[in-house]
Motif scaffolding. Structure first.
Motif, PDB file in Angstrom:
ATOM      1  N   UNK A 255       0.809  -1.222   0.000  1.00 50.59           N
ATOM      2  CA  UNK A 255       0.000   0.000   0.000  1.00 50.59           C
ATOM      3  C   UNK A 255       0.841   1.270   0.000  1.00 50.59           C
ATOM      4  N   UNK A 256       2.189   1.098  -0.107  1.00 49.86           N
ATOM      5  CA  UNK A 256       3.080   2.251  -0.147  1.00 49.86           C
ATOM      6  C   UNK A 256       3.598   2.693   1.201  1.00 49.86           C
ATOM      7  N   UNK A 257       3.067   2.153   2.270  1.00 50.43           N
ATOM      8  CA  UNK A 257       3.559   2.500   3.605  1.00 50.43           C
ATOM      9  C   UNK A 257       4.886   1.797   3.876  1.00 50.43           C
ATOM     10  N   UNK A 258       5.545   2.221   4.951  1.00 46.62           N
ATOM     11  CA  UNK A 258       6.845   1.666   5.325  1.00 46.62           C
ATOM     12  C   UNK A 258       6.727   0.855   6.607  1.00 46.62           C
ATOM     13  N   UNK A 259       7.533  -0.182   6.714  1.00 49.62           N
ATOM     14  CA  UNK A 259       7.626  -0.946   7.955  1.00 49.62           C
ATOM     15  C   UNK A 259       9.070  -1.344   8.175  1.00 49.62           C
ATOM     16  N   UNK A 260       9.450  -1.451   9.438  1.00 48.42           N
ATOM     17  CA  UNK A 260      10.827  -1.785   9.772  1.00 48.42           C
ATOM     18  C   UNK A 260      11.206  -3.176   9.278  1.00 48.42           C
ATOM     19  N   UNK A 261      12.417  -3.274   8.781  1.00 47.99           N
ATOM     20  CA  UNK A 261      12.974  -4.582   8.458  1.00 47.99           C
ATOM     21  C   UNK A 261      13.487  -5.229   9.749  1.00 47.99           C
ATOM     22  N   UNK A 262      13.742  -6.527   9.684  1.00 47.41           N
ATOM     23  CA  UNK A 262      14.363  -7.206  10.814  1.00 47.41           C
ATOM     24  C   UNK A 262      13.353  -7.746  11.809  1.00 47.41           C
ATOM     25  N   UNK A 263      13.882  -8.356  12.861  1.00 47.98           N
ATOM     26  CA  UNK A 263      13.040  -8.964  13.885  1.00 47.98           C
ATOM     27  C   UNK A 263      12.510  -7.887  14.837  1.00 47.98           C
ATOM     28  N   UNK A 264      11.312  -8.130  15.323  1.00 45.78           N
ATOM     29  CA  UNK A 264      10.706  -7.216  16.285  1.00 45.78           C
ATOM     30  C   UNK A 264      10.356  -8.021  17.525  1.00 45.78           C
ATOM     31  N   UNK A 265      11.161  -7.874  18.562  1.00 45.15           N
ATOM     32  CA  UNK A 265      11.028  -8.723  19.745  1.00 45.15           C
ATOM     33  C   UNK A 265      10.668  -7.893  20.978  1.00 45.15           C
ATOM     34  N   UNK A 266      10.139  -8.573  21.968  1.00 48.40           N
ATOM     35  CA  UNK A 266       9.772  -7.908  23.223  1.00 48.40           C
ATOM     36  C   UNK A 266      10.992  -7.790  24.128  1.00 48.40           C
ATOM     37  N   UNK A 267      11.947  -6.980  23.692  1.00 51.10           N
ATOM     38  CA  UNK A 267      13.154  -6.730  24.485  1.00 51.10           C
ATOM     39  C   UNK A 267      13.859  -5.514  23.919  1.00 51.10           C
ATOM     40  N   UNK A 268      14.703  -4.893  24.713  1.00 47.83           N
ATOM     41  CA  UNK A 268      15.520  -3.771  24.243  1.00 47.83           C
ATOM     42  C   UNK A 268      16.670  -3.537  25.220  1.00 47.83           C
ATOM     43  N   UNK A 269      17.864  -3.924  24.825  1.00 49.40           N
ATOM     44  CA  UNK A 269      19.042  -3.782  25.670  1.00 49.40           C
ATOM     45  C   UNK A 269      19.361  -2.312  25.940  1.00 49.40           C
ATOM     46  N   UNK A 270      19.169  -1.467  24.933  1.00 53.66           N
ATOM     47  CA  UNK A 270      19.481  -0.051  25.121  1.00 53.66           C
ATOM     48  C   UNK A 270      18.636   0.554  26.234  1.00 53.66           C
ATOM     49  N   UNK A 317       9.038  -0.841  31.715  1.00 58.80           N
ATOM     50  CA  UNK A 317       9.812  -2.044  31.405  1.00 58.80           C
ATOM     51  C   UNK A 317       8.913  -3.261  31.220  1.00 58.80           C
ATOM     52  N   UNK A 318       7.944  -3.417  32.114  1.00 58.25           N
ATOM     53  CA  UNK A 318       7.042  -4.568  32.004  1.00 58.25           C
ATOM     54  C   UNK A 318       6.231  -4.507  30.706  1.00 58.25           C
ATOM     55  N   UNK A 319       5.768  -3.325  30.343  1.00 63.91           N
ATOM     56  CA  UNK A 319       5.022  -3.176  29.090  1.00 63.91           C
ATOM     57  C   UNK A 319       5.882  -3.540  27.884  1.00 63.91           C
ATOM     58  N   UNK A 320       7.123  -3.086  27.903  1.00 68.08           N
ATOM     59  CA  UNK A 320       8.012  -3.369  26.774  1.00 68.08           C
ATOM     60  C   UNK A 320       8.312  -4.863  26.668  1.00 68.08           C
ATOM     61  N   UNK A 321       8.585  -5.505  27.792  1.00 67.87           N
ATOM     62  CA  UNK A 321       8.931  -6.930  27.764  1.00 67.87           C
ATOM     63  C   UNK A 321       7.729  -7.828  27.456  1.00 67.87           C
ATOM     64  N   UNK A 322       6.521  -7.287  27.536  1.00 66.98           N
ATOM     65  CA  UNK A 322       5.331  -8.087  27.265  1.00 66.98           C
ATOM     66  C   UNK A 322       4.680  -7.780  25.912  1.00 66.98           C
ATOM     67  N   UNK A 323       4.607  -6.498  25.562  1.00 68.65           N
ATOM     68  CA  UNK A 323       3.995  -6.153  24.267  1.00 68.65           C
ATOM     69  C   UNK A 323       4.605  -4.847  23.744  1.00 68.65           C
ATOM     70  N   UNK A 324       5.851  -4.954  23.374  1.00 74.38           N
ATOM     71  CA  UNK A 324       6.583  -3.787  22.890  1.00 74.38           C
ATOM     72  C   UNK A 324       5.946  -3.168  21.643  1.00 74.38           C
ATOM     73  N   UNK A 325       5.320  -3.986  20.814  1.00 73.51           N
ATOM     74  CA  UNK A 325       4.738  -3.502  19.566  1.00 73.51           C
ATOM     75  C   UNK A 325       3.597  -2.517  19.804  1.00 73.51           C
ATOM     76  N   UNK A 326       3.087  -2.432  21.034  1.00 73.83           N
ATOM     77  CA  UNK A 326       2.016  -1.496  21.350  1.00 73.83           C
ATOM     78  C   UNK A 326       2.548  -0.130  21.797  1.00 73.83           C
ATOM     79  N   UNK A 327       3.868  -0.027  21.974  1.00 75.45           N
ATOM     80  CA  UNK A 327       4.480   1.260  22.341  1.00 75.45           C
ATOM     81  C   UNK A 327       4.819   1.988  21.050  1.00 75.45           C
ATOM     82  N   UNK A 328       4.197   3.115  20.808  1.00 73.23           N
ATOM     83  CA  UNK A 328       4.253   3.776  19.511  1.00 73.23           C
ATOM     84  C   UNK A 328       5.683   4.077  19.055  1.00 73.23           C
TER      85      UNK A 328
END
Length: 344
Positions: A255-270, A317-328
């Motif tokens: 549809x012409x929109x963009x989405x991130x490449x790569x894996x999208x996991x419920x974690x973030x070391x940074x 932290x709990x939100x990110x480790x459980x459903x990171x995809x919901x954090x805009x």
């Protein structure tokens, strides 16, 4: 191993202590701990911090909130007293300080003092600049400040290409400023920061990757870092999206929109290992929270210890480790999607 890697490793070794090494291991082990992810409590202390010298900027880059003057939060300058107070609370465990978040750091009139404060507390220091203010005098001051690492944004090897993204910028000023700093380092006997050109790869400059390598060697910087372009509006392709997909962090959908490449996991070391602090003391979880929407606390009103494992941080932290995809903001994060750019 590159010579610049060895030099940087030696500088990190200078600031390391047994306590900092122990905190590093504790940070990674708790990051992988199920109990820590369930509680949101981080028993380690931050390994790294980014602290913002200012939100002000002299340029108007079109994919940057500083350039667009698009912040809802206040614009201002970090005061040395606030930086000193923050670092005094974390210096025993902190390894790395990035004196940068948004804006152009060298617009802060106290910038060299900010570096000295961190250096005197035994912390590795880094910053990023558009290099428009590196006069001979300021280059001497920068070398004397003790800065360990300097990233210089150079997104083109010709004025037209450079100014296509660095709107209002002059490539000649960037090159002259870099040369001033190289000369200042030589006069100091090799002291001063390791210097890297940062090349933000776009459709307009991707053909100049070999040219920026040659330019870096000609001027005498320590190397070139390549960065993929972040597009703020993912609803449609951007004019800056590189033609060569290996230089892009995005896929173009049907549809012409963009989405991130790569894996999208419920974690973030940074997010787990560090934090970002705005010029006025607001603590946010990472550098993708450019407008400080996820405020963990205020260091003008609370201690770092109170904020680091406070209710806001634990919940985030709990939100990110459980459903990171919901954090805009996480939906447009190259770090979490495991995307790295290294052109050949």
């Amino acid at each position: 191993m590159k010579r610049s890697d060895l030099k940087e490793g030696l500088r990190f070794a200078r600031v390391m202590t047994a306590r900092k090494v122990g905190n590093l291991f504790r940070s990674y082990s708790t990051y992988r701990s199920k109990s820590a992810r369930l509680s949101g409590i981080n028993q380690a202390r931050p390994i790294s911090l980014s602290i913002e010298p200012t939100t002000s900027c002299n340029l108007r880059c079109p994919e940057c909130p500083s350039g667009l003057r698009a912040f809802s939060r206040n614009t201002g300058m970090l005061e040395p007293e606030l930086l000193s107070d923050i670092l005094e609370q974390v210096k025993k465990d902190l390894v790395y300080l990035n004196l940068y978040f948004q804006g152009e750091p060298m617009l802060n009139p106290h910038f060299f003092e900010l570096v000295r404060i961190a250096r005197n507390k035994g912390i590795f220091t880094n910053t990023s600049t558009n290099a428009h203010f590196l006069t001979e005098e300021k280059s001497e001051s920068l070398v004397a400040s003790g800065l360990d690492r300097l990233i210089i944004s150079i997104d083109g090897t010709e004025q037209e290409t450079y100014a296509n993204y660095r709107v209002g910028g002059k490539l000649e000023k960037v090159l002259n400023g870099t040369r001033n700093l190289v000369k200042a380092k030589k006069r100091s006997g090799g002291k001063g920061p390791l210097m890297f050109f940062q090349f933000l790869v776009s459709r307009q400059n991707e053909h100049q990757i070999p040219d920026v390598r040659r330019l870096s060697k000609e001027i005498g910087v320590d190397g070139v870092l390549y960065k993929s372009m972040q597009i703020m509006d993912l609803s449609k392709p951007s004019e800056f999206l590189p033609k060569n997909p290996k230089y892009s962090r995005y896929n173009v959908n049907k549809d012409g929109s963009l989405s991130l490449r790569g894996r999208f996991e419920d974690e973030c070391w940074r997010m787990w290992s560090g934090a970002v602090i705005t010029w006025d003391g607001l603590v946010v979880p990472c550098c993708f929270d450019k407008d400080a929407e996820h405020r963990m606390g205020d260091l003008k009103k609370q201690s770092f210890e109170e904020i680091w494992n406070g209710e806001n941080y634990r919940r985030f932290r709990k939100n990110l480790f459980n459903h990171r995809s919901k954090i805009e903001m996480c939906k447009n994060c190259s770090e979490g999607a495991k995307i790295w750019l290294a052109p050949t």
